[in-house]
Scaffold this active site. Structure first.
Site, short mmCIF file in Angstrom:
data_model
loop_
_atom_site.label_atom_id
_atom_site.label_comp_id
_atom_site.label_asym_id
_atom_site.label_seq_id
_atom_site.Cartn_x
_atom_site.Cartn_y
_atom_site.Cartn_z
N ALA A 190 0.87 -1.15 0.01
CA ALA A 190 0.14 -0.02 0.10
C ALA A 190 0.87 1.25 0.06
O ALA A 190 1.95 1.26 0.31
CB ALA A 190 -0.91 0.16 0.90
N GLY A 222 -0.38 -5.23 0.82
CA GLY A 222 -1.82 -5.03 0.04
C GLY A 222 -1.47 -5.89 -1.42
O GLY A 222 -2.46 -6.34 -1.88
N GLU A 248 -1.98 -9.49 -0.58
CA GLU A 248 -3.52 -9.49 -0.22
C GLU A 248 -4.29 -9.48 -1.77
O GLU A 248 -5.31 -10.24 -1.80
CB GLU A 248 -3.83 -8.40 0.65
CG GLU A 248 -3.29 -8.82 2.05
CD GLU A 248 -3.46 -7.72 2.96
OE1 GLU A 248 -4.30 -8.06 3.76
OE2 GLU A 248 -3.28 -6.57 2.70
N GLU A 292 3.82 -6.16 7.21
CA GLU A 292 2.94 -5.23 8.23
C GLU A 292 3.40 -5.11 9.50
O GLU A 292 3.48 -3.71 9.99
CB GLU A 292 1.32 -5.42 7.94
CG GLU A 292 0.62 -4.75 6.57
CD GLU A 292 0.77 -6.00 5.74
OE1 GLU A 292 0.29 -6.17 4.59
OE2 GLU A 292 1.66 -7.11 5.78
#
Length: 263
Positions: A69, A115, A118, A138
């Site tokens: 992200a 992300g 993901e 993360e």
């Protein structure tokens, strides 16, 4: 389906396949909020279009699929903003992908981190370059995965492997990812898209109604509030009422390839 021009993604349709490319190469294709909005729009249109039989998602350039992200965008977020970020992202993009009733393949051409991994895990299948690296780092930022990573990684690789990847935040290479079941195929870097196309071409020969039903039944096996066996029985029985069933059986008995049509 009329394709659109986006700022952060590229979209083309070719041979019944929707190609979506995260196009922020200078940022290693990091996901910002605007990119997620564009993905939601493109996926919503593509998955409901009769022109699209499958989707391939990849990243621009040779370095990254999606390297995470856009951290700078949420560095000052509080709990409420973090809650909204995760809820909206999951609902509008990651859950939309996961529940798509047309096959979606992630073509992982480089780093797939945070992300980005993901996003790949929300797809139905994953094809990776032998140079790809994957991870959920993360915890190094004082966070945990927020777009379904703790759930989908565990579903794919098991509790122990998921614990190790998430709690250490370490990256793994493509061969390790294949070994633990995180990805479906490892190929040379220049064959990632073609391998994804090959998979979609094989699926396109099958009944689109049966493919959608199978996806629904498989996904039900992971839904705690849904009886997966009951969903399978229901989807199986409904197949008998479709023109695809009649065509598939006729083709089998007549020893010819089936000619399925999608409404």
């Amino acid at each position: 389906m009329k394709t659109m021009v986006y700022q952060y993604i590229k979209e083309i349709i070719k041979n019944d396949v929707l190609y979506l490319t995260i196009n922020r190469e200078g940022k290693l294709n990091a996901l910002n909020i605007d990119t997620l909005h564009e993905l939601h729009h493109a996926l919503t249109a593509g998955l409901t279009s009769s022109e699209v039989k499958g989707v391939i998602i990849t990243g621009a350039g040779e370095k990254a699929f999606v390297a995470g992200a856009d951290i700078g965008e949420f560095a000052q977020f509080d709990e409420q903003k973090g809650l909204k970020l995760a809820q909206e992202g999951q609902k509008k993009v990651f859950d939309l992908l996961y529940g798509a009733e047309k096959p979606v393949i992630a073509a992982i051409n480089g780093f797939a981190l945070g992300g980005g991994l993901e996003l790949a895990m929300a797809c139905h299948m994953r094809v990776a370059s032998h140079m790809a690296r994957m991870g959920l780092p993360e915890v190094s930022l004082g966070l945990i995965p927020g777009y379904g990573g703790t759930q989908r990684l565990t579903q794919l690789v098991g509790r122990g492997n998921a614990m190790e990847m998430i709690l250490t935040g370490d990256m793994i290479n493509a061969e390790k990812a294949l070994q633990i079941g995180l990805i479906n195929h490892v190929v040379p870097a220049d064959e990632v898209i073609s391998k994804a196309e090959e998979l979609l071409a094989r699926i396109a020969l099958r009944s689109p109604r049966a493919v959608a039903a199978a996806i629904r039944a498989i996904n039900a096996s992971f839904a705690a509030d849904v009886g997966g066996y009951a969903v399978e029985i229901n989807e199986f029985s409904k197949c008998f009422g479709t023109s695809d069933f009649k065509e598939g059986v006729s083709a089998f008995l007549e020893r010819r390839p089936p000619n399925f049509t999608a409404d």
